[in-house]
Design a protein around this motif. Structure first.
Motif, PDB file in Angstrom:
ATOM      1  N   VAL A  78       5.540  -3.546  10.755  1.00 35.23           N
ATOM      2  CA  VAL A  78       5.679  -2.118  11.076  1.00 35.23           C
ATOM      3  C   VAL A  78       4.364  -1.575  11.628  1.00 35.23           C
ATOM      4  CG1 VAL A  78       5.947   0.179  10.063  1.00 35.23           C
ATOM      5  CG2 VAL A  78       7.570  -1.628   9.490  1.00 35.23           C
ATOM      6  N   LEU A  79       3.244  -1.917  10.963  1.00 35.73           N
ATOM      7  CA  LEU A  79       1.954  -1.435  11.437  1.00 35.73           C
ATOM      8  C   LEU A  79       1.561  -2.058  12.765  1.00 35.73           C
ATOM      9  CD1 LEU A  79      -0.343  -1.195   8.289  1.00 35.73           C
ATOM     10  CD2 LEU A  79       1.010   0.557   9.385  1.00 35.73           C
ATOM     11  N   LEU A  80       2.010  -3.276  13.009  1.00 31.17           N
ATOM     12  CA  LEU A  80       1.694  -3.955  14.261  1.00 31.17           C
ATOM     13  C   LEU A  80       2.194  -3.155  15.462  1.00 31.17           C
ATOM     14  CD1 LEU A  80       0.329  -6.714  14.916  1.00 31.17           C
ATOM     15  CD2 LEU A  80       2.626  -7.658  15.174  1.00 31.17           C
ATOM     16  N   ARG A  81       3.301  -2.441  15.255  1.00 28.52           N
ATOM     17  CA  ARG A  81       3.885  -1.657  16.341  1.00 28.52           C
ATOM     18  C   ARG A  81       3.147  -0.348  16.588  1.00 28.52           C
ATOM     19  NH1 ARG A  81       8.987  -1.514  13.533  1.00 28.52           N
ATOM     20  NH2 ARG A  81       8.999   0.685  14.120  1.00 28.52           N
TER      21      ARG A  81
ATOM     22  N   SER B   6       0.813  -1.210   0.000  1.00 28.64           N
ATOM     23  CA  SER B   6       0.000   0.000   0.000  1.00 28.64           C
ATOM     24  C   SER B   6       0.843   1.255   0.000  1.00 28.64           C
ATOM     25  CB  SER B   6      -0.906  -0.005   1.240  1.00 28.64           C
ATOM     26  OG  SER B   6      -1.475   1.256   1.453  1.00 28.64           O
ATOM     27  N   GLY B   7       0.474   2.211  -0.866  1.00 31.49           N
ATOM     28  CA  GLY B   7       1.115   3.510  -0.816  1.00 31.49           C
ATOM     29  C   GLY B   7       0.843   4.196   0.513  1.00 31.49           C
ATOM     30  N   GLY B   8      -0.337   3.936   1.097  1.00 24.61           N
ATOM     31  CA  GLY B   8      -0.655   4.464   2.413  1.00 24.61           C
ATOM     32  C   GLY B   8       0.299   3.960   3.473  1.00 24.61           C
ATOM     33  N   THR B   9       0.731   2.694   3.339  1.00 26.66           N
ATOM     34  CA  THR B   9       1.708   2.149   4.283  1.00 26.66           C
ATOM     35  C   THR B   9       3.011   2.912   4.190  1.00 26.66           C
ATOM     36  OG1 THR B   9       0.722  -0.059   4.112  1.00 26.66           O
ATOM     37  CG2 THR B   9       2.964   0.068   4.979  1.00 26.66           C
ATOM     38  N   MET B  10       3.461   3.200   2.962  1.00 28.37           N
ATOM     39  CA  MET B  10       4.701   3.954   2.781  1.00 28.37           C
ATOM     40  C   MET B  10       4.566   5.373   3.348  1.00 28.37           C
ATOM     41  SD  MET B  10       7.183   2.299   1.589  1.00 28.37           S
ATOM     42  CE  MET B  10       7.235   0.536   1.314  1.00 28.37           C
ATOM     43  N   ALA B  11       3.404   5.999   3.139  1.00 23.83           N
ATOM     44  CA  ALA B  11       3.186   7.323   3.715  1.00 23.83           C
ATOM     45  C   ALA B  11       3.229   7.260   5.236  1.00 23.83           C
ATOM     46  CB  ALA B  11       1.835   7.880   3.250  1.00 23.83           C
ATOM     47  N   PHE B  12       2.691   6.189   5.787  1.00 17.88           N
ATOM     48  CA  PHE B  12       2.646   6.042   7.242  1.00 17.88           C
ATOM     49  C   PHE B  12       4.034   5.860   7.835  1.00 17.88           C
ATOM     50  CE2 PHE B  12       1.599   4.303  11.330  1.00 17.88           C
ATOM     51  CZ  PHE B  12       0.409   4.923  11.654  1.00 17.88           C
ATOM     52  N   ILE B  13       4.825   4.950   7.262  1.00 16.75           N
ATOM     53  CA  ILE B  13       6.118   4.655   7.878  1.00 16.75           C
ATOM     54  C   ILE B  13       7.171   5.713   7.546  1.00 16.75           C
ATOM     55  CG2 ILE B  13       5.655   2.183   7.883  1.00 16.75           C
ATOM     56  CD1 ILE B  13       7.553   1.831   5.581  1.00 16.75           C
ATOM     57  N   THR B  14       6.887   6.583   6.562  1.00 17.95           N
ATOM     58  CA  THR B  14       7.826   7.676   6.283  1.00 17.95           C
ATOM     59  C   THR B  14       7.401   8.987   6.938  1.00 17.95           C
ATOM     60  OG1 THR B  14       6.714   8.156   4.176  1.00 17.95           O
ATOM     61  CG2 THR B  14       8.620   6.675   4.111  1.00 17.95           C
ATOM     62  N   GLY B  15       6.350   8.938   7.760  1.00 17.57           N
ATOM     63  CA  GLY B  15       6.015  10.066   8.604  1.00 17.57           C
ATOM     64  C   GLY B  15       5.194  11.179   7.983  1.00 17.57           C
ATOM     65  N   ILE B  16       4.505  10.932   6.865  1.00 16.08           N
ATOM     66  CA  ILE B  16       3.734  12.006   6.226  1.00 16.08           C
ATOM     67  C   ILE B  16       2.242  11.686   6.162  1.00 16.08           C
ATOM     68  CG2 ILE B  16       5.676  12.775   4.804  1.00 16.08           C
ATOM     69  CD1 ILE B  16       4.329  11.304   2.434  1.00 16.08           C
ATOM     70  N   TYR B  17       1.798  10.625   6.810  1.00 18.01           N
ATOM     71  CA  TYR B  17       0.421  10.160   6.640  1.00 18.01           C
ATOM     72  C   TYR B  17      -0.598  11.186   7.130  1.00 18.01           C
ATOM     73  CZ  TYR B  17      -3.456   6.909   6.288  1.00 18.01           C
ATOM     74  OH  TYR B  17      -4.638   6.307   5.941  1.00 18.01           O
ATOM     75  N   ASP B  18      -0.407  11.709   8.344  1.00 18.37           N
ATOM     76  CA  ASP B  18      -1.349  12.688   8.889  1.00 18.37           C
ATOM     77  C   ASP B  18      -1.381  13.951   8.032  1.00 18.37           C
ATOM     78  OD1 ASP B  18      -2.048  11.015  10.936  1.00 18.37           O
ATOM     79  OD2 ASP B  18      -0.636  11.864  12.376  1.00 18.37           O
ATOM     80  N   ARG B  19      -0.197  14.391   7.572  1.00 19.59           N
ATOM     81  CA  ARG B  19      -0.143  15.580   6.726  1.00 19.59           C
ATOM     82  C   ARG B  19      -0.844  15.332   5.398  1.00 19.59           C
ATOM     83  NH1 ARG B  19       5.390  18.903   4.971  1.00 19.59           N
ATOM     84  NH2 ARG B  19       4.328  20.579   3.839  1.00 19.59           N
ATOM     85  N   LEU B  20      -0.705  14.139   4.851  1.00 21.80           N
ATOM     86  CA  LEU B  20      -1.356  13.797   3.587  1.00 21.80           C
ATOM     87  C   LEU B  20      -2.876  13.805   3.733  1.00 21.80           C
ATOM     88  CD1 LEU B  20      -1.354  12.738   0.678  1.00 21.80           C
ATOM     89  CD2 LEU B  20      -1.041  10.429   1.589  1.00 21.80           C
TER      90      LEU B  20
ATOM     91  N   ILE C  39      13.539   1.489   5.349  1.00 26.11           N
ATOM     92  CA  ILE C  39      12.767   2.718   5.178  1.00 26.11           C
ATOM     93  C   ILE C  39      12.154   3.148   6.503  1.00 26.11           C
ATOM     94  CG2 ILE C  39      10.719   3.713   4.072  1.00 26.11           C
ATOM     95  CD1 ILE C  39      11.348   1.923   1.648  1.00 26.11           C
ATOM     96  N   ASP C  40      11.636   2.173   7.256  1.00 28.84           N
ATOM     97  CA  ASP C  40      11.035   2.485   8.547  1.00 28.84           C
ATOM     98  C   ASP C  40      12.089   3.035   9.520  1.00 28.84           C
ATOM     99  OD1 ASP C  40       8.976   2.433  10.622  1.00 28.84           O
ATOM    100  OD2 ASP C  40      10.125   0.774  11.457  1.00 28.84           O
ATOM    101  N   ARG C  41      13.277   2.451   9.526  1.00 30.06           N
ATOM    102  CA  ARG C  41      14.341   2.923  10.412  1.00 30.06           C
ATOM    103  C   ARG C  41      14.818   4.322  10.005  1.00 30.06           C
ATOM    104  NH1 ARG C  41      13.851   0.398  15.024  1.00 30.06           N
ATOM    105  NH2 ARG C  41      14.010  -1.864  14.837  1.00 30.06           N
ATOM    106  N   LEU C  42      14.809   4.569   8.692  1.00 28.92           N
ATOM    107  CA  LEU C  42      15.315   5.844   8.186  1.00 28.92           C
ATOM    108  C   LEU C  42      14.350   6.989   8.452  1.00 28.92           C
ATOM    109  CD1 LEU C  42      17.566   7.237   6.527  1.00 28.92           C
ATOM    110  CD2 LEU C  42      16.246   6.712   4.475  1.00 28.92           C
ATOM    111  N   TRP C  43      13.037   6.726   8.241  1.00 31.03           N
ATOM    112  CA  TRP C  43      12.058   7.805   8.290  1.00 31.03           C
ATOM    113  C   TRP C  43      10.928   7.587   9.286  1.00 31.03           C
ATOM    114  CZ3 TRP C  43      12.250   7.591   2.370  1.00 31.03           C
ATOM    115  CH2 TRP C  43      13.161   8.542   1.893  1.00 31.03           C
ATOM    116  N   GLY C  44      10.894   6.432   9.908  1.00 28.77           N
ATOM    117  CA  GLY C  44       9.740   6.096  10.749  1.00 28.77           C
ATOM    118  C   GLY C  44       9.504   7.046  11.904  1.00 28.77           C
TER     119      GLY C  44
END
Length: 300
Positions: free
Chosen positions: A112-115, A23-37, A293-298
């Motif tokens: 990642v989402l489980l956490r 999911s692109g939403g998953t990538m937005a979530f783990i890179t820290g832009i989901y709420d802003r999006l 990716i999660d470690r870099l931007w999570g």
């Protein structure tokens, strides 16, 4: 967050949305832009229309966080247009190794989402199981035979975009279940502008409607919603399991038979496949990519 950082996140989202099950939403979530999006999408409201009607274009642009959205959309478009042809070729030439890579991507995304749920309760575990069972049931169901005409592309865009912005559900996964993944990928690969425009219109309308519902759910039932979405992601692993046997077939638009319903089988039933040896490294590589990716931007 730098403009290039936003553009790069768009590239990751576009790449994820091409992949069936990611999911692109998953990538937005783990890179820290989901709420802003979500906030930017929801800003296309009455206030935005009022500002535009008064000729206050700059104020409307700032209201919807236009610079952020534009950079993100450019990244998504760059990724989709550049990867569509490659993914289409790989699905035909090396399907099992490609699905193995997808499997690793999705498994890592699910963990990642489980956490994201800090404290698990019996009710939240029930939501997780319900999501997994629902996705598993859908994954094992026959493909819906939609007619790939312009109305079909509009409906597919409307439904798929709802999944594309959800952390845990893949728009490409939904397109596969609708029988529209191949036609949409072909349209992107061949730059069929009429089809792309109709699909985009459906996606835009679906995005405006669904983003408000999703925001409401996350505001009021955040833990339960995340548990349900994580369950969906775990269940969707059945979709991208590399080794399957077809139970039924349908005739594709190219005149070739396509599997309409498939069930997972054990890898050793494909022992004669020379590509079997590369599947595990590719799955590990996909897992490591999402984890990196999660470690870099999570925590951005």
């Amino acid at each position: 967050m730098t403009p290039f950082g936003v553009y790069l996140r768009g590239i990751l989202m576009g790449a994820a949305d091409i992949v069936p099950g990611v999911s692109g939403g998953t990538m937005a979530f783990i890179t820290g832009i989901y709420d802003r999006l979500l906030g930017s999408i929801r800003a296309f409201d009455v206030t935005c229309l009022r500002l535009l009607s008064r000729g206050q274009v700059r104020a409307a642009w700032l209201h919807v966080d236009g610079a952020f959205l534009l950079l993100l959309l450019l990244g998504i478009a760059t990724s989709i247009l550049s990867l569509a042809r490659l993914v289409s070729w790989l699905l035909n030439a090396y399907p099992v190794p490609l699905w193995a890579f997808f499997f690793g991507l999705i498994l890592a995304s699910a963990l990642v989402l489980l956490r994201q749920v800090p404290r698990w309760t019996p009710a939240l575990w029930a939501c997780l199981v319900a999501g997994a069972l629902t996705a598993g049931f859908i994954a094992l169901s026959p493909v819906v035979a939609m007619t790939p005409g312009l109305p079909g592309f509009f409906i597919a865009g409307f439904i798929a975009i709802c999944a594309m912005i959800l952390p845990g559900i893949s728009g490409s996964f939904i397109l596969i279940l609708l029988g529209m993944y191949g036609p949409v990928l072909t349209a992107l690969k061949n730059l069929e502008l009429e089809v792309i425009l109709v699909f985009g219109l459906g996606a835009g309308l679906g995005l405006m409607c669904f983003s408000r519902l999703l925001h409401w759910l996350l505001q009021r039932f955040h833990a339960a919603t995340m548990a349900l979405l994580t369950g969906f992601l775990f269940g969707s692993l059945l979709v991208v399991w590399p080794w399957k046997h077809a139970l039924d077939w349908v005739l594709g638009r190219d005149g070739e038979l396509r599997p309409a319903q498939q069930v997972p089988v054990w890898p050793w039933e494909f022992a004669a496949d020379p590509m079997l040896q590369v599947c595990l490294p590719l799955a590990v590589g996909g897992f490591a990519l999402v984890w990196f990716i999660d470690r870099l931007w999570g925590s951005d």
